[in-house]
Design an enzyme around this catalytic site. Structure first.
Site, PDB file in Angstrom:
ATOM      1  N   ASP A   1     100.445  92.232  39.104  1.00  0.00           N
ATOM      2  CA  ASP A   1     100.457  91.539  37.770  1.00  0.00           C
ATOM      3  C   ASP A   1      99.644  92.101  36.529  1.00  0.00           C
ATOM      4  O   ASP A   1     100.145  92.175  35.518  1.00  0.00           O
ATOM      5  CB  ASP A   1      99.547  90.293  38.116  1.00  0.00           C
ATOM      6  CG  ASP A   1     100.210  89.444  39.377  1.00  0.00           C
ATOM      7  OD1 ASP A   1     101.144  89.747  39.901  1.00  0.00           O
ATOM      8  OD2 ASP A   1      99.503  88.498  39.615  1.00  0.00           O
TER       9      ASP A   1
ATOM     10  N   GLU B   1      92.743  90.429  50.889  1.00  0.00           N
ATOM     11  CA  GLU B   1      93.732  90.870  49.919  1.00  0.00           C
ATOM     12  C   GLU B   1      93.962  92.311  49.672  1.00  0.00           C
ATOM     13  O   GLU B   1      95.265  92.758  49.645  1.00  0.00           O
ATOM     14  CB  GLU B   1      93.794  90.093  48.723  1.00  0.00           C
ATOM     15  CG  GLU B   1      95.087  89.871  48.014  1.00  0.00           C
ATOM     16  CD  GLU B   1      94.895  89.089  46.753  1.00  0.00           C
ATOM     17  OE1 GLU B   1      93.825  88.214  46.421  1.00  0.00           O
ATOM     18  OE2 GLU B   1      95.815  88.681  45.844  1.00  0.00           O
TER      19      GLU B   1
HETATM   20  C1  DGY Z   1      99.025  84.830  40.880  1.00  0.00           C
HETATM   21  O1  DGY Z   1      98.862  83.507  40.264  1.00  0.00           O
HETATM   22  O2  DGY Z   1      97.784  85.595  40.678  1.00  0.00           O
HETATM   23  C2  DGY Z   1     100.139  85.355  41.009  1.00  0.00           C
HETATM   24  O3  DGY Z   1     100.248  86.717  41.401  1.00  0.00           O
HETATM   25  C3  DGY Z   1     101.277  85.007  40.278  1.00  0.00           C
HETATM   26  O4  DGY Z   1     102.430  85.126  41.074  1.00  0.00           O
END
Ligand code: DGY
Length: 425
Positions: free
Chosen positions: A167, A396
């Protein structure tokens, strides 16, 4: 690794999978990600197969039950209401029978299904399930090249950073700065209620994520229009490598299942992708780089996206060169593999994809390096992954220098990757 140690890892990983299992799909982790995510589910199925093959097939089937008519497989399926996540279905407004997002994610499914099939103990079940999934995955692959490569370059672009799964990577910074923030309005982020805000993307990045969602929504989620209409079009070598690997795995599987047309088409897509990928190679940096399609140049950013290419059948000399890059990153960190080169001033060891190490990436790179005969580096990556689990649990992601656990905890795909790594230690 001692047998005792192995069974403890197995038990613990299986417990994390169970905890996040909602019956027909698995959430990445409770709280932070309360729905079904596309590539999370496909990688999770690999772990589930070690415990219950039927359940593993079901995980991917549930995702494909929500494939769009045009072939796209959305990145989130909102099976149940949950106000603990933003942006939820009301923001996406995609008007689906089961609400979904309107963008996609790395195409891991073809690889996952081929691997489930090849490892299956229940061959009859595998044949039945794979045969039903295969045409759907094929449609998704065709959708990618038709809609995200309109100029027929052989490489697909992402139109939203969330599609890459990485992201807030430094790779997107410049291209993303061209995405406006005006008119986004007020909203309440939920991710920072569940995870440390210093591990997550910034407010400015969120404004741009949401601007893109609203922009695509204003185009009524016609996915044939979104690529050209997006101010953000980036060719990510890692994203393409996953798609290329999925196409070639699907071709192999189609041959076994006697579907020669699908096999030939996927072979062709994989071959075109592989030769086009070479345009992203940088001799200066010794790795593949992202390409800003709007600006028309390679992006000067040494990220894991360029190393993830090891997952596809790139030339052996390239795979070797990538091990040199990984060794260089290794010399600057204590755990493999930092998602961004620590010598970059923009590196941030705890902030999501701007530095932290991720087990899913370690898995795909180790898998590709093994196939290329780079066993020594693959072994170091896997050993380092176990060090992280031993010291910091099933997180994570992890700070690659101090090993701190970051983001969400008790994370499904991290556990799934441990089950996979246990096969080879
Ligand atoms: C989040 O909401 O962090 C996700 O990575 C979007 O898919």
């Amino acid at each position: 690794m001692a047998t005792m140690d192995k069974s403890a890892f197995f038990e613990h990983a299986a417990e994390v999978l169970r905890e996040n299992d909602l019956g027909t799909y698995t959430v990445p982790t409770k709280g932070l990600y309360p729905f079904q995510w596309n590539w999370d589910s496909c990688l999770t199925a690999l772990g589930q197969a070690h415990i219950d093959e039927r359940r593993a097939w079901l995980e991917i089937e549930t995702l494909f039950d929500n494939q769009w008519e045009d072939g796209m497989v959305p990145h989130i399926v909102f099976h149940k209401r949950d106000d603990g996540y933003f942006p939820g279905p009301d923001v996406w407004g995609t008007n689906r029978p089961v609400p979904t997002s309107g963008i996609t994610q790395p195409a891991v499914a073809g690889f996952a299904v081929a691997r489930l099939f090849e490892r299956a103990k229940d061959k009859e079940l595998a044949r039945e399930r794979a045969s039903a999934l295969l045409p759907k995955i094929h449609r998704w692959h065709e959708w990618f090249y038709a809609n995200r490569d309109p100029q027929k370059t052989g490489l697909v672009a992402i139109i939203h950073p969330w599609e890459s799964g990485r992201d807030n990577s430094i790779d997107w910074d410049d291209a993303f700065s061209r995405v406006p923030t005006e008119g986004v309005g007020e909203y309440h982020r939920r991710d920072t209620d569940h995870a440390d805000p210093t591990h997550r993307p910034t407010k400015e990045q969120y404004d741009r994520y949401i601007w893109l969602v609203k922009h695509f929504r204003s185009l009524k989620w016609d996915t044939s229009k979104l690529h050209d209409a997006s101010p953000f079009q980036v060719v990510d070598p890692g994203f393409n490598a996953i798609l290329i690997r999925a196409c070639s795995e699907l071709a192999g599987l189609a041959n076994e299942l006697n579907l020669p047309d699908i096999a030939a088409k996927n072979d062709a897509m994989a071959n075109q992708g592989l030769s086009a990928l070479e345009e992203l190679w940088s001799d200066v940096h010794g790795q593949y780089m992202c390409y800003d399609r709007k600006a028309g140049h390679l992006i000067d950013s040494l990220s894991i996206g360029g190393l993830l290419t090891a997952f596809a059948a790139i030339p052996k000399s390239r795979a070797k060169a990538l091990t040199v890059r990984i060794a260089d990153i290794e010399s600057k960190t204590n755990y493999l593999i930092a998602s961004h080169d620590p010598s970059d001033v923009r590196y941030d060891g705890k902030r999501y994809w701007r530095g932290p190490a991720w087990l899913i990436v370690n898995y795909m790179i180790a898998d590709g390096l093994t196939a290329a005969g780079e066993n020594e580096m693959a072994r170091r990556i896997i050993n380092s992954s176990f060090d992280l689990i031993r010291e910091s649990g099933f997180s994570e992601y992890y700070d690659p220098i101090d090993g701190d656990p970051c983001g969400g905890s008790r994370f499904t795909w991290t556990a799934a990757m441990v089950l996979e790594f246990l096969l080879v230690v």
